[in-house]
Every structure is written in structure tokens, then in C-alpha cells.
Write an enzyme that holds these catalytic residues in place. Sequence first.
Site, short mmCIF file in Angstrom:
data_model
loop_
_atom_site.label_atom_id
_atom_site.label_comp_id
_atom_site.label_asym_id
_atom_site.label_seq_id
_atom_site.Cartn_x
_atom_site.Cartn_y
_atom_site.Cartn_z
N CYS A 176 64.70 -66.39 -16.52
CA CYS A 176 63.56 -66.03 -17.36
C CYS A 176 62.46 -67.08 -17.34
CB CYS A 176 64.02 -65.76 -18.79
SG CYS A 176 64.87 -67.15 -19.57
N CYS A 231 72.98 -71.14 -21.44
CA CYS A 231 72.31 -70.19 -22.33
C CYS A 231 73.30 -69.16 -22.86
CB CYS A 231 71.17 -69.51 -21.59
SG CYS A 231 70.07 -68.52 -22.65
#
Length: 371
Positions: free
Chosen positions: A197, A98
Site C-alpha cells: 500500500c 502489519c
Amino acid sequence: MTHSSKKVVVGLSGGVDSSTAAALLHHEGYDVVGLTLWLMKGKGQCCSEGMVDAAELCEQLGVPHHVVDSREVFENNIINYLVSGYSAGVTPLPCSQCNRAVKFGPMIDYAREELGVDKIATGHYAQVDFDEETGRYRLLRAIDRQKDQTYFLYDLSQEVLAHCVFPLGKYPKSETRRIAAEFNLLTAEKPESQDLCLVESHGSMKTFLEKYLAPKPGDIVDLDGKVLGQHEGIHNYTIGQRKGLGIAAAHPLYVVALDTGRNQVVVGDRASVHHPDCTVNRVNWVGMAAPSAPVRAQVQVRYRTRPAEATLVPLEEGRIQVKFDEPLFGITPGQAAVWYDGDVLLGGGIIESSDVVNSPVTLSERPSQSS
């Protein structure tokens, strides 16, 4: 320093760390612009609630706030990456992927192309400098070793590091909280995120994966192929896992391997989860150029594990064999192996899948059923 060099785009998740990074730079006289990437809906640092807090922080500081819809990029690079990895019997590391593909690169592109700003900052606990002798940008561990996040940043390129600022690298976490309170930031008392997340958003990785992967029942077996129990899908397991196996045994059992060919979870005692080496691909060199001869380093194979002394042996196609001085517990395909020289991050890559477990019997040689 010219006025233009004092401009910086700060990536804001809505948490206390990124908020404090922005406030510190603003206090130091930087022309700060807040930037939040909209990655997905739901709870979590990088999502809807975080965007609201980031916007309010920028209003408090009196700086602009931009939101970029990155949901499609996140879907393609992270969601698909995780689902394909877990379905293949590995345990992917989404955070480094990410940072490289979703956050830092796109943030720098947006900052330069849309805002005319050449620097970005984040709330990561890391440090960056330039080594005049080697001509390379270096990643260094944060002062607060408990919060150090360089492990997740190993895949950043030299081109990206040249534009990065990490204001929190020289502060312990307790000082970050104090600074946030001193600046009266609305995020000063915000609870810290404990998981990635996607886990926060869905409650658990298992719940997240249930949206994409159907149950695929199979056997839990020992190293001799004896069936000990049943599972609902190998994607629910990871190498070294002890809890949640749902089987009774006279001694603790750990996941040794995930056999996708037979759809089996292979378990064994703790000794069978220790490995003397691993092979790493998709290698990124940071603090040094790719070596042509073996190199000594301290290698970290999980975020929360201690670095272990090892020798890095160059292989073909840029791959690296990591030979540990002592066998290491729970080396997991899909996770990152990151190597250091003291506080300097030298490089890292993804641990490859392997059919060989730490046993005289390989997966292909094990009996297919109990004898």
C-alpha cells in the site's frame, strides 16, 4: 451451530478479494459485519478510496460497516519500522509486521470488545485448520499456489489463528473473480493491487523514503574496495539488486552488501550473492512447537521465490540457523524466512543482518579505498 457462532467480522480493504470473502460468508448464512481500518490517506487498497468501496459493498450486501482509525498504530508499527530498517541497511518486510501488529490482533480485539463477535475473516489466500494430534492451529497454503499469501501470515499467533476464517483459500483467483461477478459486486472488475500500500500511495518506495530520509551520498565499491560509482543513500538499495546501480561494468553486478559503517554499497558478481545459510530471529512457530533438534523443511526467503530444501538448527535465545542444501541467491536481511512441510507452514522469522558476505573478504577486512 448456534446463531452467535455464525457471526463474523470481515476485514474489508475495498478490493475484490475481501469483497468476495464477505459475499461468500453472507451467502452461506453468516451474520456479516464489515470492518475497515483507516491506515493512511491517499490511494491504495487500505486507504480513502478503499474505504469508500468497502462502505458501498456493505450497503450492497445490507450489512453494517465499521471504520476504525488506525493511522497512529500504522505510523508507529509500519512507517517507523520501515524507516529505521532502511536507514540501518536492511530491507524490511512490512506486510507480515502489519498483519500481526496492525490488522489481525486489533481487528480481533475490536470484534470481541466492541461487537461481541468471536471470528474475523479476510480475503487472504490461505487456509487454517486445527490439528487434534498436536493441539495447534495450522496455516496451510492456498489451493492457488500463485496467490498463496501464507508467507505474509507466518507471524500470526495461535491465539489469533483460533479466531480466523479465510474463505478464499480453497478457490483459485479466477474463481474469485467469477464469484464476484456472479454476486454483481461493484469490485468485481476492480484492478488488482500490484504493490504494497505504501508504494501504491507514494508511487515507489524510493519516493516514500525521500519523505523521511535525507540523501546521504557515498561510494559504490567492489569486494576489493575499489570505487566504481556513487550512490545517494544505501536505503535505495537491496541485496541482490542488479538494475539501477548506475555503474558500467564488463559483466553484470549485483548488490552484495550494504555497509552502514562506511556508507558503502558493495557489489559483486552473481556468485557472490549466493549464501549457504542465514540466521533468523524473532521466530514464530505455527504448525509445530519450537524444536530442540535440527528439523528438515522447505524454506522461502522472499514472497515470489521458490522454497528451498534446508535444515533448521536451533540456536540460543530462540534463533534459528537455516542451512540450505545448496547456496541460495539474494538472502536479504530484514526479509522473512518462512519454513514449510509441504503445504503446512511450520514457522518463520526475520533474517538477521550479517557483516559477512559470500567472499573470502569480510566487510571489516575490505580496503577502505581503491588500491
